[in-house]
Design an enzyme around this catalytic site. Structure first.
Site, PDB file in Angstrom:
ATOM      1  CE1 TYR A 103      -3.685   2.472   0.493  1.00 44.81           C
ATOM      2  CE2 TYR A 103      -2.165   3.516   2.031  1.00 44.81           C
ATOM      3  CZ  TYR A 103      -3.316   3.561   1.257  1.00 44.81           C
ATOM      4  OH  TYR A 103      -4.075   4.695   1.237  1.00 44.81           O
ATOM      5  CD1 TRP A 105      -1.538   7.543  -0.945  1.00 46.99           C
ATOM      6  CD2 TRP A 105      -1.546   9.394  -2.231  1.00 46.99           C
ATOM      7  NE1 TRP A 105      -2.788   8.105  -0.876  1.00 46.99           N
ATOM      8  CE2 TRP A 105      -2.817   9.243  -1.623  1.00 46.99           C
ATOM      9  CE3 TRP A 105      -1.312  10.476  -3.050  1.00 46.99           C
ATOM     10  CZ2 TRP A 105      -3.853  10.151  -1.861  1.00 46.99           C
ATOM     11  CZ3 TRP A 105      -2.343  11.377  -3.269  1.00 46.99           C
ATOM     12  CH2 TRP A 105      -3.595  11.209  -2.686  1.00 46.99           C
TER      13      TRP A 105
HETATM   14  N1  LIG Z   1      -1.429  18.722   2.146  1.00 50.21           N
HETATM   15  C1  LIG Z   1      -1.837  17.441   2.144  1.00 50.21           C
HETATM   16  N2  LIG Z   1      -3.054  17.133   1.665  1.00 50.21           N
HETATM   17  C2  LIG Z   1      -3.493  15.841   1.714  1.00 50.21           C
HETATM   18  C3  LIG Z   1      -2.670  14.790   2.191  1.00 50.21           C
HETATM   19  C4  LIG Z   1      -1.381  15.150   2.695  1.00 50.21           C
HETATM   20  O1  LIG Z   1      -0.611  14.287   3.155  1.00 50.21           O
HETATM   21  N3  LIG Z   1      -1.006  16.463   2.652  1.00 50.21           N
HETATM   22  N4  LIG Z   1      -3.118  13.484   2.187  1.00 50.21           N
HETATM   23  C5  LIG Z   1      -4.241  13.163   1.292  1.00 50.21           C
HETATM   24  C6  LIG Z   1      -4.869  11.897   1.652  1.00 50.21           C
HETATM   25  S1  LIG Z   1      -4.071  10.459   1.255  1.00 50.21           S
HETATM   26  C7  LIG Z   1      -6.087  11.812   2.214  1.00 50.21           C
HETATM   27  S2  LIG Z   1      -6.824  10.292   2.482  1.00 50.21           S
HETATM   28  C8  LIG Z   1      -6.847  12.999   2.594  1.00 50.21           C
HETATM   29  C9  LIG Z   1      -7.383  12.851   4.011  1.00 50.21           C
HETATM   30  O2  LIG Z   1      -8.418  13.725   4.237  1.00 50.21           O
HETATM   31  P1  LIG Z   1      -8.968  13.860   5.727  1.00 50.21           P
HETATM   32  O3  LIG Z   1      -8.899  12.566   6.403  1.00 50.21           O
HETATM   33  O4  LIG Z   1     -10.287  14.513   5.681  1.00 50.21           O
HETATM   34  O5  LIG Z   1      -7.856  14.867   6.290  1.00 50.21           O
HETATM   35  P2  LIG Z   1      -7.252  15.176   7.743  1.00 50.21           P
HETATM   36  O6  LIG Z   1      -6.403  16.371   7.548  1.00 50.21           O
HETATM   37  O7  LIG Z   1      -6.609  13.988   8.307  1.00 50.21           O
HETATM   38  O8  LIG Z   1      -8.509  15.546   8.617  1.00 50.21           O
HETATM   39  C10 LIG Z   1      -9.326  16.654   8.277  1.00 50.21           C
HETATM   40  C11 LIG Z   1      -9.739  17.395   9.516  1.00 50.21           C
HETATM   41  O9  LIG Z   1     -10.651  16.624  10.282  1.00 50.21           O
HETATM   42  C12 LIG Z   1     -10.656  17.185  11.580  1.00 50.21           C
HETATM   43  N5  LIG Z   1     -11.055  16.198  12.590  1.00 50.21           N
HETATM   44  C13 LIG Z   1     -10.307  15.213  13.121  1.00 50.21           C
HETATM   45  N6  LIG Z   1     -11.012  14.524  14.040  1.00 50.21           N
HETATM   46  C14 LIG Z   1     -12.234  15.093  14.080  1.00 50.21           C
HETATM   47  C15 LIG Z   1     -13.418  14.824  14.823  1.00 50.21           C
HETATM   48  O10 LIG Z   1     -13.510  13.910  15.650  1.00 50.21           O
HETATM   49  N7  LIG Z   1     -14.495  15.625  14.576  1.00 50.21           N
HETATM   50  C16 LIG Z   1     -14.463  16.627  13.673  1.00 50.21           C
HETATM   51  N8  LIG Z   1     -15.570  17.324  13.478  1.00 50.21           N
HETATM   52  N9  LIG Z   1     -13.350  16.914  12.966  1.00 50.21           N
HETATM   53  C17 LIG Z   1     -12.260  16.144  13.162  1.00 50.21           C
HETATM   54  C18 LIG Z   1      -9.234  17.631  11.845  1.00 50.21           C
HETATM   55  O11 LIG Z   1      -9.244  18.891  12.494  1.00 50.21           O
HETATM   56  C19 LIG Z   1      -8.587  17.619  10.472  1.00 50.21           C
HETATM   57  O12 LIG Z   1      -7.885  18.811  10.158  1.00 50.21           O
HETATM   58  O13 LIG Z   1      -6.009  14.156   2.547  1.00 50.21           O
HETATM   59  C20 LIG Z   1      -5.296  14.258   1.308  1.00 50.21           C
HETATM   60  N10 LIG Z   1      -4.717  15.576   1.235  1.00 50.21           N
HETATM   61  N1  LIG Z   2      -2.023   8.525  12.431  1.00 48.06           N
HETATM   62  C1  LIG Z   2      -2.438   8.587  11.163  1.00 48.06           C
HETATM   63  N2  LIG Z   2      -1.846   7.798  10.238  1.00 48.06           N
HETATM   64  C2  LIG Z   2      -2.242   7.855   8.955  1.00 48.06           C
HETATM   65  C3  LIG Z   2      -3.269   8.741   8.542  1.00 48.06           C
HETATM   66  C4  LIG Z   2      -3.887   9.546   9.533  1.00 48.06           C
HETATM   67  O1  LIG Z   2      -4.829  10.323   9.252  1.00 48.06           O
HETATM   68  N3  LIG Z   2      -3.427   9.464  10.826  1.00 48.06           N
HETATM   69  N4  LIG Z   2      -3.632   8.798   7.219  1.00 48.06           N
HETATM   70  C5  LIG Z   2      -3.435   7.589   6.423  1.00 48.06           C
HETATM   71  C6  LIG Z   2      -3.632   7.804   4.997  1.00 48.06           C
HETATM   72  S1  LIG Z   2      -5.135   8.497   4.536  1.00 48.06           S
HETATM   73  C7  LIG Z   2      -2.742   7.423   4.051  1.00 48.06           C
HETATM   74  S2  LIG Z   2      -3.195   7.494   2.391  1.00 48.06           S
HETATM   75  C8  LIG Z   2      -1.445   6.858   4.397  1.00 48.06           C
HETATM   76  C9  LIG Z   2      -0.312   7.302   3.456  1.00 48.06           C
HETATM   77  O2  LIG Z   2       0.793   6.484   3.585  1.00 48.06           O
HETATM   78  P1  LIG Z   2       1.806   6.221   2.369  1.00 48.06           P
HETATM   79  O3  LIG Z   2       1.118   6.394   1.064  1.00 48.06           O
HETATM   80  O4  LIG Z   2       2.479   4.921   2.604  1.00 48.06           O
HETATM   81  O5  LIG Z   2       2.836   7.420   2.588  1.00 48.06           O
HETATM   82  P2  LIG Z   2       3.855   8.118   1.568  1.00 48.06           P
HETATM   83  O6  LIG Z   2       4.797   8.884   2.407  1.00 48.06           O
HETATM   84  O7  LIG Z   2       3.099   8.863   0.531  1.00 48.06           O
HETATM   85  O8  LIG Z   2       4.608   6.873   0.939  1.00 48.06           O
HETATM   86  C10 LIG Z   2       4.870   6.739  -0.426  1.00 48.06           C
HETATM   87  C11 LIG Z   2       6.307   6.260  -0.596  1.00 48.06           C
HETATM   88  O9  LIG Z   2       6.506   5.935  -1.987  1.00 48.06           O
HETATM   89  C12 LIG Z   2       7.820   6.367  -2.354  1.00 48.06           C
HETATM   90  N5  LIG Z   2       7.861   6.532  -3.828  1.00 48.06           N
HETATM   91  C13 LIG Z   2       7.593   7.621  -4.570  1.00 48.06           C
HETATM   92  N6  LIG Z   2       7.750   7.359  -5.894  1.00 48.06           N
HETATM   93  C14 LIG Z   2       8.149   6.067  -5.993  1.00 48.06           C
HETATM   94  C15 LIG Z   2       8.469   5.200  -7.084  1.00 48.06           C
HETATM   95  O10 LIG Z   2       8.402   5.561  -8.261  1.00 48.06           O
HETATM   96  N7  LIG Z   2       8.841   3.925  -6.766  1.00 48.06           N
HETATM   97  C16 LIG Z   2       8.916   3.484  -5.491  1.00 48.06           C
HETATM   98  N8  LIG Z   2       9.308   2.223  -5.291  1.00 48.06           N
HETATM   99  N9  LIG Z   2       8.622   4.268  -4.439  1.00 48.06           N
HETATM  100  C17 LIG Z   2       8.223   5.541  -4.686  1.00 48.06           C
HETATM  101  C18 LIG Z   2       8.021   7.649  -1.589  1.00 48.06           C
HETATM  102  O11 LIG Z   2       9.413   7.950  -1.466  1.00 48.06           O
HETATM  103  C19 LIG Z   2       7.335   7.319  -0.248  1.00 48.06           C
HETATM  104  O12 LIG Z   2       8.235   6.830   0.697  1.00 48.06           O
HETATM  105  O13 LIG Z   2      -1.111   7.214   5.740  1.00 48.06           O
HETATM  106  C20 LIG Z   2      -2.130   6.848   6.678  1.00 48.06           C
HETATM  107  N10 LIG Z   2      -1.643   7.046   8.043  1.00 48.06           N
HETATM  108 MO   LIG Z   3      -5.104   8.714   2.230  1.00 44.52          MO
END
Ligand SMILES: Nc1nc2c(c(=O)[nH]1)N[C@H]1C(S)=C(S)[C@@H](COP(=O)(O)OP(=O)(O)OC[C@H]3O[C@@H](n4cnc5c(=O)[nH]c(N)nc54)[C@H](O)[C@@H]3O)O[C@H]1N2
Ligand SMILES: Nc1nc2c(c(=O)[nH]1)N[C@H]1C(S)=C(S)[C@@H](COP(=O)(O)OP(=O)(O)OC[C@H]3O[C@@H](n4cnc5c(=O)[nH]c(N)nc54)[C@H](O)[C@@H]3O)O[C@H]1N2
Ligand SMILES: [Mo]
Length: 756
Positions: A103, A105
């Site tokens: 898993y 991104w």
């Molecule tokens: N800049 C940036 N953007 C991203 C990402 C990133 O790594 N960086 N990751 C991307 C990915 S993979 C995903 S899945 C999405 C995730 O999208 P989300 O899961 O929606 O994003 P988060 O920032 O984790 O949470 C959004 C907000 O929910 C609020 N929150 C947390 N707990 C609660 C609660 O119990 N109640 C309420 N009402 N609010 C709460 C927090 O204040 C938080 O800022 O974001 C994407 N966008």
């Molecule tokens: N506590 C907490 N944990 C969370 C979350 C949260 O809200 N709270 N959010 C969760 C969510 S929504 C998500 S989506 C996950 C994200 O978790 P991940 O998607 O596992 O996080 P990334 O750091 O985006 O990891 C991608 C990796 O791919 C590598 N990469 C980039 N390009 C290439 C390529 O071409 N080849 C290879 N082999 N590698 C490459 C990058 O260097 C990086 O290390 O985290 C989750 N974890």
């Molecule tokens: Mo995510």
């Protein structure tokens, strides 16, 4: 193209020296600023490497992972070792002993997409144990198909921002609409319309209520309600209670388009459990005044109202309930399928909901079929490795964890995404072999036995596009390959040749020929669409840099269903919205019943655990980067405090602990501890602290799985428990913690220095 936007680069000395965002993007992401200097950063993996203990003693369980030295080897040695080890595991334990879920991104680009490459390779090897769903949407991905017959349409075919701007009177946003997250969409994004849409909506007189522990989850004018985190479902229930008890609910909609409202209403009004879900009841749980809840319910019934729920609300224990209850509340208002009314999931979570979709398939590398039936819900990785042969429940089924001998990862970072990292480290000590393809020495690469150096997307040509964006983009290589890194495609092709299926894997094409092939396949399809905008031959596309695809504008979620529910039923058992699901009810789970309901969370300020750990940590997405990617970049580094990840804390909570801005604190609970740098902020609810994910895990003593992380990775604090038996979704968003000043000698950050 990157997941966070479209850009052009200037290069010098083999690295990116400057980045210029695409001119058509009204709000380029600041994350672009992490790119300069990233290609030749010292954290790059410069050549193939094998862990010393594995090289000397051979495959087998080892608690040295993460603390051992690495031995540089040649590409031929690495490929021979790896091909031999894959063959050994398949021959002695079968293909199900390979965990290839992998898993993560990775990077934008349709051909070099690491997951597509590794899954195509492992399928041809005879298959692997896979993972299903995502960390993003683990609970939603299971519950929503049972409630509304889909989960992806909720985002991809969501009500368009323009429709909201033109028609909605009131947006009630659980989790706000955090602009920081709309920087990103998986696969890339060429425009960032959210801020503009919200501004146009408010200029027209639209009003926003943001329900969130953080004021800045909604940019600009709004009514901010800051409940105790984790109590949103109680508030939604109380809103529903006011609608039901004052006759404001749309009975015609509920009977024509939904099933099971009556069962739910028995619970709502307290007929089944003796507890009416009144505003007073919800107020005691959430801290939001009862009159405020009642007034909001009446306002919601008084105009065109959109109820939105961010994805974060389902990334917690009992995470199914918030989206399910959000749909139920919107169904009671009776506006689902009408322009600007109803339900939305993920506005402000990703730059996808609210954006118009492309109506035809995108160029896609065929991954083949996986003959191995075994799978896990994605966030069960530690359970899988720690409990081989054990049975577990999932979505109404009984499954068994296979005995995994080899873990093969490309394009993801479990030390970013998984919870309870001490437990993950113990789990990663179990398999015989761990293989990680990575451009960087991430903590996951450091825990590997075989480290395969990958190029970044800046070092190769590719093709980028995504479902909710009009541009198909030629990604031109910007810089030469770094050191001895190779494209994952070349590595898998070389392995496939050693394992006897090289010609099948490559189909005789170079990477560039594949890109042309994928484009021309797509073009053949698009040319049959009479309304297509442009689809020039590959050569012209490659020179021009992008083509514009048709999009379906003006969508309202579920409008076809509303227009004609008999002809366009939902793909649920009843064909309607399942406020009560007989199937889920039949599973008999104690953490997800037949209709949405309130469950007291394990980690919340209202519970007993808060006596020991009295602050509620929000571990949300970082503003300054994508997950752990480019944490060493300039924008991410500029946010750090004495090298540590910033933790935001309310001034009153800081004062009670004698903490000042800029100090380093130890954040801890009974699962682990990390250091972080204090930012005082009254935009954070009192009792709440916020520490984003993404600081690279940096244990003080790498040989001790329980060691403190000196950098600020919140996943040393989060619990490794699934949302429920139904989904086993990731629950990493919340944890209870305590915070104290760190008075010791500040340990250096070593996360970005390559291992010995
Ligand atoms: N800049 C940036 N953007 C991203 C990402 C990133 O790594 N960086 N990751 C991307 C990915 S993979 C995903 S899945 C999405 C995730 O999208 P989300 O899961 O929606 O994003 P988060 O920032 O984790 O949470 C959004 C907000 O929910 C609020 N929150 C947390 N707990 C609660 C609660 O119990 N109640 C309420 N009402 N609010 C709460 C927090 O204040 C938080 O800022 O974001 C994407 N966008
Ligand atoms: N506590 C907490 N944990 C969370 C979350 C949260 O809200 N709270 N959010 C969760 C969510 S929504 C998500 S989506 C996950 C994200 O978790 P991940 O998607 O596992 O996080 P990334 O750091 O985006 O990891 C991608 C990796 O791919 C590598 N990469 C980039 N390009 C290439 C390529 O071409 N080849 C290879 N082999 N590698 C490459 C990058 O260097 C990086 O290390 O985290 C989750 N974890
Ligand atoms: Mo995510």
């Amino acid at each position: 193209m990157a997941h966070w936007g479209m850009f052009e680069v200037e290069s010098a000395g083999g690295d990116v020296s400057a980045v210029h965002p695409y001119a058509g993007d009204s709000e380029p992401s600041p994350i672009l600023g992490n790119l300069p200097g990233s290609v030749r950063h010292r954290a790059r993996v410069s050549g193939p490497a094998v862990r010393r203990g594995w090289l000397e003693s051979g495959p087998g369980p080892s608690d040295k992972r993460g603390a051992d030295q690495f031995v540089p080897v040649s590409w031929d040695e690495l490929l021979d070792l790896l091909a031999h080890e894959l063959r050994r595991v398949v021959d002695t334990h079968g293909n199900r002993a390979i965990f290839g879920g992998s898993y993560g991104w990775a990077s934008a680009g349709r051909f070099h997409h690491a997951q597509s490459q590794i899954h195509r390779f492992l399928n041809m090897l005879g298959g692997y144990t896979r993972s299903v769903h995502s960390y993003s949407l683990g609970a939603t991905g299971v519950i929503m198909p049972r409630v509304v017959g889909t989960h992806w349409k909720l985002f991809a075919r969501s009500t368009n921002w323009d429709v909201i701007a033109d028609h909605t009177d009131l947006m009630v946003c659980f989790g706000g609409v955090p602009l920081k997250n709309t920087a990103v969409n998986s696969g890339g994004t060429s425009a960032h319309p959210t801020r503009g849409a919200l501004d146009r909506f408010r200029d027209r007189g639209g009003e926003v209520v943001s329900i969130s522990p953080l004021r800045d989850d909604l940019h600009g004018r709004c009514e901010w309600i800051a409940p105790i985190p984790g109590t949103d479902v109680a508030i939604m229930l109380a809103l529903a209670y006011v609608l039901a008890s004052e006759g404001l609910h749309d009975k015609a909609f509920l009977s024509r388009y939904c099933v099971g409202y009556d069962r739910f209403e028995d619970y709502l009004l307290g007929r089944t459990d003796g507890v009416p879900k009144t505003p007073g009841w919800a107020s005691a749980l959430s801290g939001v005044p009862a009159e405020q809840i009642a007034a909001l319910a009446r306002r919601m019934a008084g105009g065109r109202t959109m109820v939105t729920v961010t994805w974060s609300l389902q990334r917690v224990r009992f995470g199914e309930q918030a989206p399910w209850m959000g749909v139920t509340l919107a169904a009671m208002l009776g506006q689902i399928g009408l322009p600007g009314g109803g339900f939305g999931h993920g506005y402000g979570s990703m730059n996808e909901p609210g954006l118009a979709p492309v109506p035809y398939p995108l160029p896609t590398l065929f991954q083949g079929a996986n003959p191995v039936p075994d799978f896990i819900p994605v966030a069960a990785i530690s359970d899988l490795l720690l409990h081989p042969g054990e049975e577990f429940d999932y979505d109404g089924r009984r499954l068994t964890y296979p005995d995994i001998r080899l873990v093969h990862w490309a394009g993801g970072n479990p030390f970013h995404h998984h919870q309870d990292l001490a437990r993950l480290r113990r789990a990663l000590a179990r398999p015989d072999t761990i293989v990680v393809h990575e451009p960087y020495w991430t903590p996951m690469a450091r825990h590997a036995d075989i480290v395969v150096p990958s190029t970044t997307s800046l070092e190769r040509d590719d093709l980028a596009c995504t479902r909710n964006d009009p541009l198909l983009v030629a990604m031109h290589r910007a810089v030469p390959r770094y050191a001895d890194a190779r494209d994952d495609y070349d590595t898998f092709a070389a392995l496939a040749h050693r394992l006897g299926f090289g010609a099948r894997f490559t189909e005789g094409r170079t990477a560039h020929q594949w890109i042309e092939h994928l484009y021309e396949q797509w073009r053949g399809f698009v040319l049959t669409d009479p309304a297509h905008l442009e689809a020039p031959p590959f050569g012209e596309f490659w020179r021009r840099g992008h083509v514009r695809m048709r999009t379906e504008d003006g969508l309202s979620l579920f409008s076809e269903f509303r227009d004609d529910p008999e002809r366009n039923p939902l793909t649920t058992p009843s064909g309607r919205i399942e406020i009560f699901s007989a199937d889920i009810d039949g599973f008999g789970y104690d953490d997800c019943a037949g209709h949405p309901r309130w469950y007291e969370p394990d980690e919340w300020l209202g519970g007993e655990r808060a006596q020991r750990f009295p602050l509620h940590l929000i571990a949300n997405q970082p503003k300054t980067r994508l997950h752990g990617q480019l944490d060493h970049g300039a924008v991410s580094q500029a946010s750090k405090i004495r090298g540590r990840e910033p933790i935001r804390i309310h001034p009153s909570d800081a004062a009670a602990r004698g903490l000042g801005a800029g100090e380093v604190v130890r954040v801890f609970n009974d699962r682990g501890a990390c250091l972080a740098g204090v930012v005082l902020d009254d935009q954070v609810r009192a009792g709440v602290v916020q520490l984003a994910t993404g600081a690279w895990y940096d244990p003080l003593d790498p040989s001790d799985p329980d060691s403190m992380c000196v950098h600020g990775n919140p996943n040393v604090l989060t619990a490794d428990v699934g949302a429920s038996w139904l989904s086993h979704g990731c629950s990493g968003q919340h944890a209870l913690v305590q915070v104290e000043r760190f008075d010791g000698v500040l340990p250096p950050i070593k996360a970005f220095d390559p291992p010995l």
